[in-house]
Motif scaffolding. Structure first.
Motif, PDB file in Angstrom:
ATOM      1  N   THR A  23       1.205  -1.189  -0.293  1.00  0.00           N
ATOM      2  CA  THR A  23      -0.310  -0.101   0.379  1.00  0.00           C
ATOM      3  C   THR A  23       0.344   1.369  -0.087  1.00  0.00           C
ATOM      4  OG1 THR A  23      -1.961  -1.185   1.009  1.00  0.00           O
ATOM      5  CG2 THR A  23      -1.614   1.611   1.355  1.00  0.00           C
ATOM      6  N   LYS A  24       0.554   2.355  -0.799  1.00  0.00           N
ATOM      7  CA  LYS A  24       1.459   3.564  -0.807  1.00  0.00           C
ATOM      8  C   LYS A  24       0.182   4.676  -1.172  1.00  0.00           C
ATOM      9  CE  LYS A  24       4.887   6.248  -1.747  1.00  0.00           C
ATOM     10  NZ  LYS A  24       5.623   6.949   0.135  1.00  0.00           N
ATOM     11  N   THR A  25       0.388   5.265   0.769  1.00  0.00           N
ATOM     12  CA  THR A  25      -0.821   6.872   0.345  1.00  0.00           C
ATOM     13  C   THR A  25       0.522   7.678   0.327  1.00  0.00           C
ATOM     14  OG1 THR A  25      -0.290   6.468   2.812  1.00  0.00           O
ATOM     15  CG2 THR A  25      -2.220   5.219   1.897  1.00  0.00           C
ATOM     16  N   VAL A  34      -4.464   7.030  -1.987  1.00  0.00           N
ATOM     17  CA  VAL A  34      -4.720   6.288  -1.745  1.00  0.00           C
ATOM     18  C   VAL A  34      -3.483   5.572  -3.344  1.00  0.00           C
ATOM     19  CG1 VAL A  34      -4.644   3.564  -1.299  1.00  0.00           C
ATOM     20  CG2 VAL A  34      -5.747   5.083  -0.152  1.00  0.00           C
ATOM     21  N   ASP A  37      -3.118   0.242  -3.541  1.00  0.00           N
ATOM     22  CA  ASP A  37      -4.112  -0.321  -1.793  1.00  0.00           C
ATOM     23  C   ASP A  37      -4.487  -2.230  -2.463  1.00  0.00           C
ATOM     24  OD1 ASP A  37      -6.013  -0.920  -0.286  1.00  0.00           O
ATOM     25  OD2 ASP A  37      -7.525  -0.822  -1.286  1.00  0.00           O
ATOM     26  N   ASN A  38      -3.490  -2.783  -1.465  1.00  0.00           N
ATOM     27  CA  ASN A  38      -2.795  -3.763  -1.283  1.00  0.00           C
ATOM     28  C   ASN A  38      -2.484  -5.305  -2.337  1.00  0.00           C
ATOM     29  OD1 ASN A  38      -3.121  -6.721  -0.203  1.00  0.00           O
ATOM     30  ND2 ASN A  38      -4.728  -6.849  -0.873  1.00  0.00           N
ATOM     31  N   PRO A 225      -8.448   3.532  -5.577  1.00  0.00           N
ATOM     32  CA  PRO A 225      -7.052   3.154  -5.601  1.00  0.00           C
ATOM     33  C   PRO A 225      -6.586   2.255  -6.409  1.00  0.00           C
ATOM     34  CG  PRO A 225      -8.375   1.592  -3.629  1.00  0.00           C
ATOM     35  CD  PRO A 225      -9.551   1.698  -4.863  1.00  0.00           C
ATOM     36  N   ARG A 227      -4.736  -0.782  -7.733  1.00  0.00           N
ATOM     37  CA  ARG A 227      -4.742  -1.816  -7.706  1.00  0.00           C
ATOM     38  C   ARG A 227      -4.707  -2.763  -8.972  1.00  0.00           C
ATOM     39  NH1 ARG A 227     -10.069   0.063  -7.889  1.00  0.00           N
ATOM     40  NH2 ARG A 227     -10.976  -0.923  -8.659  1.00  0.00           N
TER      41      ARG A 227
END
Length: 264
Positions: A23-25, A34, A37-38, A225, A227
């Motif tokens: 994850t990167k925010t 975000v 996300d995962n 986000p 993914r």
């Protein structure tokens, strides 16, 4: 494949590149964005993987994390089972901008990383000339970048990345600014170099045709986000020739990837 499960320890250790629940925010003013996300992804040694998706889906962020230029907010990114903690000589990075030294010749540009690494002059010259030949620039080895076309400059950047012998090439839309014909020719030359030298390649692109033509697998990402939406095996023969590009099988594969990208 949104919300892909975390990978097993065995998978993490076996993969050349392993992205596990990353994850990167980012914080923009008072807003939290975000970017990833995962995201979980495993890439085998010598595999050629392309990543395609709409703007804002986190393609470049993923590459920057693997390059060690960004840190994940959660999850892990590993190379050969070891967490990425920063840039390293095992990973060559090629961006859309050529980033050549304008005052150095093609040969001196390609030698630059070798010189920094302390490689003796004779070996530098031999290795530089070899990779200049691999990318088809032998006649221009003594030319300055200003004398080269855009495609030739990018070939020089690819030769420079290869020369330091990285196990992995991370390429962020390297052909995005080029005209269509030059782009097609460089795709073929890149695959010829990959077949000859065998590196693990992660290649970011917006172009579905390019993604299909190059890859063993295409990773389709979705935005907001960012993914993984789908992973598509490209069951087309190598070498990838113009005949392959014009085949019904290529058209069917392109349409499958196109539908995944644009009809999420």
């Amino acid at each position: 494949m949104a919300g892909a499960p975390m990978m097993t320890q065995q998978t993490l250790q076996a993969a050349k590149i392993a992205v596990n629940g990353v994850t990167k925010t980012f914080t923009l003013g008072r807003e939290r964005f975000v970017a990833l996300d995962n995201v979980s992804l495993s890439i085998a040694e010598n595999e050629f993987v392309t990543v395609v998706g709409p703007s804002g889906c986190g393609k470049s962020t993923l590459l920057n994390i693997l390059a060690g230029l960004e840190e994940p907010s959660g999850g892990s990114a590993l190379v050969d089972g070891v967490p990425v903690s920063g840039p390293g000589p095992d990973r060559g990075v090629i961006f859309q901008q050529y980033a050549l030294f304008p005052w150095l010749s093609v040969r001196k540009n390609v030698e630059f990383g070798l010189k920094i690494a302390g490689v003796p002059a004779r070996e530098r010259r031999e290795r530089a000339d070899y990779f200049i030949e691999v990318v088809g620039l032998t006649e221009f080895a003594d030319a300055l970048p200003k004398a080269l076309s855009g495609g030739m400059r990018q070939r020089c950047a690819i030769a420079r990345a290869y020369a330091v012998n990285p196990a992995i090439l991370l390429m962020d839309e390297p052909f995005g600014a080029l005209d269509a014909l030059t782009r097609v020719k460089l795709q073929e030359q890149l695959l010829a170099a990959w077949d000859r030298e065998k590196r693990t390649v992660l290649f970011i692109t917006h172009d579905v045709d390019e993604a299909v033509f190059l890859a063993n697998r295409v990773i389709v990402m979705a935005a907001r986000p960012g993914r993984i939406f789908d992973v598509i095996e490209v069951d087309l023969p190598y070498p990838r020739t113009e005949q392959v590009r014009l085949s019904p099988e290529f058209a069917a594969m392109r349409n499958r990837v196109w539908n995944a990208v644009y009809h999420q």
